[in-house]
Scaffold this active site. Structure first.
Site, mmCIF file in Angstrom:
data_model
loop_
_atom_site.group_PDB
_atom_site.id
_atom_site.type_symbol
_atom_site.label_atom_id
_atom_site.label_comp_id
_atom_site.label_asym_id
_atom_site.label_seq_id
_atom_site.Cartn_x
_atom_site.Cartn_y
_atom_site.Cartn_z
ATOM 1 N N ASP A 115 0.849 -1.184 0.000
ATOM 2 C CA ASP A 115 0.000 0.000 0.000
ATOM 3 C C ASP A 115 0.895 1.247 0.000
ATOM 4 O O ASP A 115 1.758 1.375 -0.869
ATOM 5 C CB ASP A 115 -0.963 -0.079 1.190
ATOM 6 C CG ASP A 115 -1.982 1.036 1.236
ATOM 7 O OD1 ASP A 115 -2.939 0.986 0.445
ATOM 8 O OD2 ASP A 115 -1.822 1.953 2.059
ATOM 9 N N TYR A 219 -2.358 11.325 1.793
ATOM 10 C CA TYR A 219 -3.364 11.474 0.737
ATOM 11 C C TYR A 219 -3.483 12.930 0.302
ATOM 12 O O TYR A 219 -3.669 13.219 -0.894
ATOM 13 C CB TYR A 219 -4.716 10.946 1.219
ATOM 14 C CG TYR A 219 -4.709 9.453 1.447
ATOM 15 C CD1 TYR A 219 -4.995 8.578 0.401
ATOM 16 C CD2 TYR A 219 -4.402 8.922 2.693
ATOM 17 C CE1 TYR A 219 -4.983 7.206 0.604
ATOM 18 C CE2 TYR A 219 -4.383 7.557 2.904
ATOM 19 C CZ TYR A 219 -4.675 6.697 1.853
ATOM 20 O OH TYR A 219 -4.648 5.340 2.051
ATOM 21 N N HIS A 275 -6.986 -6.608 -0.736
ATOM 22 C CA HIS A 275 -5.902 -5.641 -0.611
ATOM 23 C C HIS A 275 -4.900 -6.054 0.460
ATOM 24 O O HIS A 275 -3.717 -5.742 0.374
ATOM 25 C CB HIS A 275 -6.515 -4.278 -0.257
ATOM 26 C CG HIS A 275 -5.538 -3.160 -0.162
ATOM 27 N ND1 HIS A 275 -4.929 -2.595 -1.256
ATOM 28 C CD2 HIS A 275 -5.060 -2.472 0.923
ATOM 29 C CE1 HIS A 275 -4.123 -1.620 -0.865
ATOM 30 N NE2 HIS A 275 -4.180 -1.523 0.456
#
Length: 302
Positions: A115, A219, A275
């Site tokens: 990730d 982010y 994921h």
């Protein structure tokens, strides 16, 4: 380096753990957990985990003869948490890891990233190839593929939270007010499910002062500044492991462009894995990593 060593036996990793802190420049101090002896391997966690996200990989790698170091990335758990979101562009945590490898006394090391840890590993291999011996990426799109994907309506729908996270203060305050259930939501696909004890450890990490903001600032930096990242060719031998049932990233993002990663050994797609492939299929992932690290692959400088 190991100035604050504590007893980590309660984490139940299965091997003796040591923790330490490394000054990596620009006022950033990384906390890390270490186990084993032998050649160094560095494990980089993603959102919303911390070093503990590698709990199913540390012991098998130690048993295979490696010295395993799993840091908390900047912004997470016990590591430094710069306040400005511009301090979370991928090049800055990548520089942290370059310096960490040096502080740990190694010239280079294999780097495994999942990730956001995978995004940082891609950037580390681009910007500091001299410290990356081999590269293993778990469910993290190469920067060029991710930028392309975010122009696709289907991927934009999957990545809705990228844009929710742009709201100043709202996501972290909402998560804290509701006992971090918003962050738990991201982990719900993993099989076996995270236990209550494991989630308590995550909640403790998320509750560290400034951690929620630091985690989300990755982010903010990616959306606002990510298009400025320069994409360089990665010559390091690379293995990509991809859980095909990723709720957040489409399977079409798994394979980087050949010109960007000419020494891509293969993309190992794992059907039925989410994921959180390193949890869902831990034994298989561990075997793939250990085989790749020990295989007689051509080196980037060969």
């Amino acid at each position: 380096m190991n100035d604050n060593s504590t007893d980590l036996s309660a984490f139940g990793i299965g091997v003796d753990l040591r923790d330490g802190y490394a000054e990596v420049g620009d006022g950033v101090r990384l906390h890390y957990v270490e186990a084993g002896t032998g050649p160094l391997v560095v494990l980089l966690h993603g959102f919303p985990e911390f070093w503990y996200g590698w709990r199913r990989q540390i012991a098998p790698l130690v048993e295979a003869g490696y010295r395993v170091v799993a840091p908390d990335l900047r912004g997470y758990n016990l590591s430094s948490k710069p306040d400005d979101y511009t301090e979370y562009t991928a090049d800055k945590p990548a520089h942290d890891i370059q310096q960490l490898i040096r502080v740990l006394g190694a010239e280079k090391a294999p780097v495994v990233g999942h990730d956001w840890g995978g995004s940082i590993a891609w950037t580390l291999a681009m910007n500091h190839p001299e410290v990356v011996d081999r590269l293993v990426i778990l469910n993290a799109a190469h920067p060029r593929k991710l930028n392309e994907g975010l122009k696709n309506p289907h991927q934009l729908e999957r990545s809705w939270y990228f844009f929710y996270f742009q709201l100043k203060g709202t996501p972290e305050h909402h998560a804290e007010r509701h006992n971090w259930e918003f962050f738990v939501h991201f982990l719900r696909d993993a099989q076996p499910p995270y236990t209550d004890d494991e989630l308590d450890r995550y909640r403790e990490a998320w509750s560290q002062p400034g951690a929620a903001k630091g985690m989300i600032d990755y982010y903010r930096a990616a959306v606002r500044l990510g298009s400025k990242q320069k994409v360089l060719t990665i010559a390091t031998p690379t293995l990509v492991i991809w859980g095909q049932q990723d709720r957040f990233l489409g399977a079409d993002l798994a394979e980087p462009h050949a010109e960007d990663v000419p020494n891509l050994v293969r993309v190992e797609r794992i059907d039925g894995a989410s994921h959180w492939v390193h949890h869902d299929e831990a034994d298989r992932v561990n075997r793939l990593i250990i085989e790749f690290l020990g295989a007689d692959q051509p080196r980037a400088d060969a």
